[in-house]
Design a protein around this motif. Structure first.
Motif, PDB file in Angstrom:
ATOM      1  N   ASN A  68     -73.721 -32.285 -52.634  1.00  0.00           N
ATOM      2  CA  ASN A  68     -72.413 -32.413 -52.210  1.00  0.00           C
ATOM      3  C   ASN A  68     -71.765 -33.658 -52.376  1.00  0.00           C
ATOM      4  O   ASN A  68     -71.401 -34.277 -51.187  1.00  0.00           O
ATOM      5  CB  ASN A  68     -72.196 -31.709 -50.730  1.00  0.00           C
ATOM      6  N   PHE A  69     -71.548 -34.043 -53.352  1.00  0.00           N
ATOM      7  CA  PHE A  69     -71.317 -35.646 -53.946  1.00  0.00           C
ATOM      8  C   PHE A  69     -69.518 -35.646 -53.361  1.00  0.00           C
ATOM      9  O   PHE A  69     -69.572 -36.801 -52.495  1.00  0.00           O
ATOM     10  CB  PHE A  69     -70.989 -35.768 -55.360  1.00  0.00           C
ATOM     11  N   ILE A  86     -70.323 -44.110 -60.034  1.00  0.00           N
ATOM     12  CA  ILE A  86     -71.453 -44.164 -59.007  1.00  0.00           C
ATOM     13  C   ILE A  86     -72.428 -43.010 -59.562  1.00  0.00           C
ATOM     14  O   ILE A  86     -73.666 -43.136 -59.468  1.00  0.00           O
ATOM     15  CB  ILE A  86     -70.642 -43.634 -57.808  1.00  0.00           C
ATOM     16  N   LYS A  87     -71.888 -41.742 -59.918  1.00  0.00           N
ATOM     17  CA  LYS A  87     -72.629 -40.800 -60.381  1.00  0.00           C
ATOM     18  C   LYS A  87     -73.658 -41.240 -61.420  1.00  0.00           C
ATOM     19  O   LYS A  87     -74.887 -40.966 -61.688  1.00  0.00           O
ATOM     20  CB  LYS A  87     -71.881 -39.556 -60.959  1.00  0.00           C
ATOM     21  N   ALA A  88     -73.146 -41.954 -62.307  1.00  0.00           N
ATOM     22  CA  ALA A  88     -73.905 -42.477 -63.520  1.00  0.00           C
ATOM     23  C   ALA A  88     -75.141 -43.481 -62.965  1.00  0.00           C
ATOM     24  O   ALA A  88     -76.150 -43.487 -63.505  1.00  0.00           O
ATOM     25  CB  ALA A  88     -73.042 -43.304 -64.760  1.00  0.00           C
ATOM     26  N   HIS A  89     -74.625 -43.986 -62.004  1.00  0.00           N
ATOM     27  CA  HIS A  89     -75.559 -45.087 -61.467  1.00  0.00           C
ATOM     28  C   HIS A  89     -76.625 -44.691 -60.786  1.00  0.00           C
ATOM     29  O   HIS A  89     -77.866 -44.903 -60.735  1.00  0.00           O
ATOM     30  CB  HIS A  89     -74.725 -46.117 -60.555  1.00  0.00           C
ATOM     31  N   PHE A  90     -76.429 -43.507 -59.965  1.00  0.00           N
ATOM     32  CA  PHE A  90     -77.388 -42.514 -59.415  1.00  0.00           C
ATOM     33  C   PHE A  90     -78.408 -42.194 -60.453  1.00  0.00           C
ATOM     34  O   PHE A  90     -79.739 -42.203 -60.258  1.00  0.00           O
ATOM     35  CB  PHE A  90     -76.649 -41.457 -58.850  1.00  0.00           C
ATOM     36  N   ALA A 123     -68.236 -41.704 -47.133  1.00  0.00           N
ATOM     37  CA  ALA A 123     -68.449 -43.431 -47.018  1.00  0.00           C
ATOM     38  C   ALA A 123     -66.957 -43.829 -46.879  1.00  0.00           C
ATOM     39  O   ALA A 123     -66.734 -44.693 -46.440  1.00  0.00           O
ATOM     40  CB  ALA A 123     -68.863 -43.693 -48.704  1.00  0.00           C
ATOM     41  N   ILE A 124     -66.102 -43.228 -47.251  1.00  0.00           N
ATOM     42  CA  ILE A 124     -64.527 -43.495 -47.199  1.00  0.00           C
ATOM     43  C   ILE A 124     -64.189 -43.376 -45.652  1.00  0.00           C
ATOM     44  O   ILE A 124     -63.684 -44.290 -45.228  1.00  0.00           O
ATOM     45  CB  ILE A 124     -63.751 -42.807 -47.952  1.00  0.00           C
ATOM     46  N   SER A 125     -64.604 -42.241 -45.149  1.00  0.00           N
ATOM     47  CA  SER A 125     -64.238 -42.251 -43.783  1.00  0.00           C
ATOM     48  C   SER A 125     -64.984 -43.221 -42.726  1.00  0.00           C
ATOM     49  O   SER A 125     -64.576 -43.575 -41.759  1.00  0.00           O
ATOM     50  CB  SER A 125     -64.679 -40.578 -43.132  1.00  0.00           C
TER      51      SER A 125
END
Length: 163
Positions: free
Chosen positions: A121-122, A107-111, A129-131
């Motif tokens: 605050n990743f 996900i970080k790479a796609h950002f 997103a999980i919650s």
């Protein structure tokens, strides 16, 4: 529909048999779980032309269909918050990268590839997103996540488009 097994080389990606029979038609195909979800969405009466499309936009011409970039996908999905962007990126990877699961680093790479600012605050945004039930950890593969049905619906509905 029957569960078939796994895709060679990717034991975590289940495949399913989809069959369609009727007047003059008898088709049977093996599909990935993500494609099955799209087929089921249509069968259940959802209009695929509403919201974010799961297919590339066909502009015709000799070059064939145009590809959708991650930047375009995020804009079309109206993923404005960082948790929404995390979900949209995961869904983009499933649709266009044929990758049903992803890691936090993916996900970080796609950002970065979308030229989108990485969340300050990743861990908090990923946890949000999980919650919200939009992504979940794949219990068969620690550290790998997938976009849930709730997450797919949020992307398709453009996260409520209230922004």
């Amino acid at each position: 529909m029957a569960r078939v097994g796994t895709v060679p080389g990717n034991e975590s990606q289940e495949t399913f048999i989809v069959s369609l029979t009727g007047a003059g038609i008898d088709i049977r195909r093996e599909v990935s779980a993500s494609k099955l979800a799209l087929v089921m969405n249509v069968i259940m009466g959802n209009d695929p032309s509403e919201g974010v499309t799961s297919q590339t936009h066909n502009v015709g011409g000799p070059a064939g269909p145009a590809r959708v970039s991650l930047r375009e996908f995020l804009d079309e999905a109206r993923a404005a918050t960082k948790p929404d962007q995390i979900v949209a990126i995961g869904h983009y990877m499933a649709l266009h990268g044929r990758k049903d699961t992803f890691s936090r680093d993916d996900i970080k790479a796609h950002f970065q590839s979308a030229r989108e600012r990485l969340p300050s605050n990743f861990p908090r945004d990923f946890s949000t997103a999980i919650s919200k039930g939009m992504i979940a950890e794949d219990h068969a593969k620690t550290g790998q996540y997938y976009v849930t049905k709730t997450g797919v619906q949020a992307v398709e509905r453009r996260f409520g488009a209230q922004r």
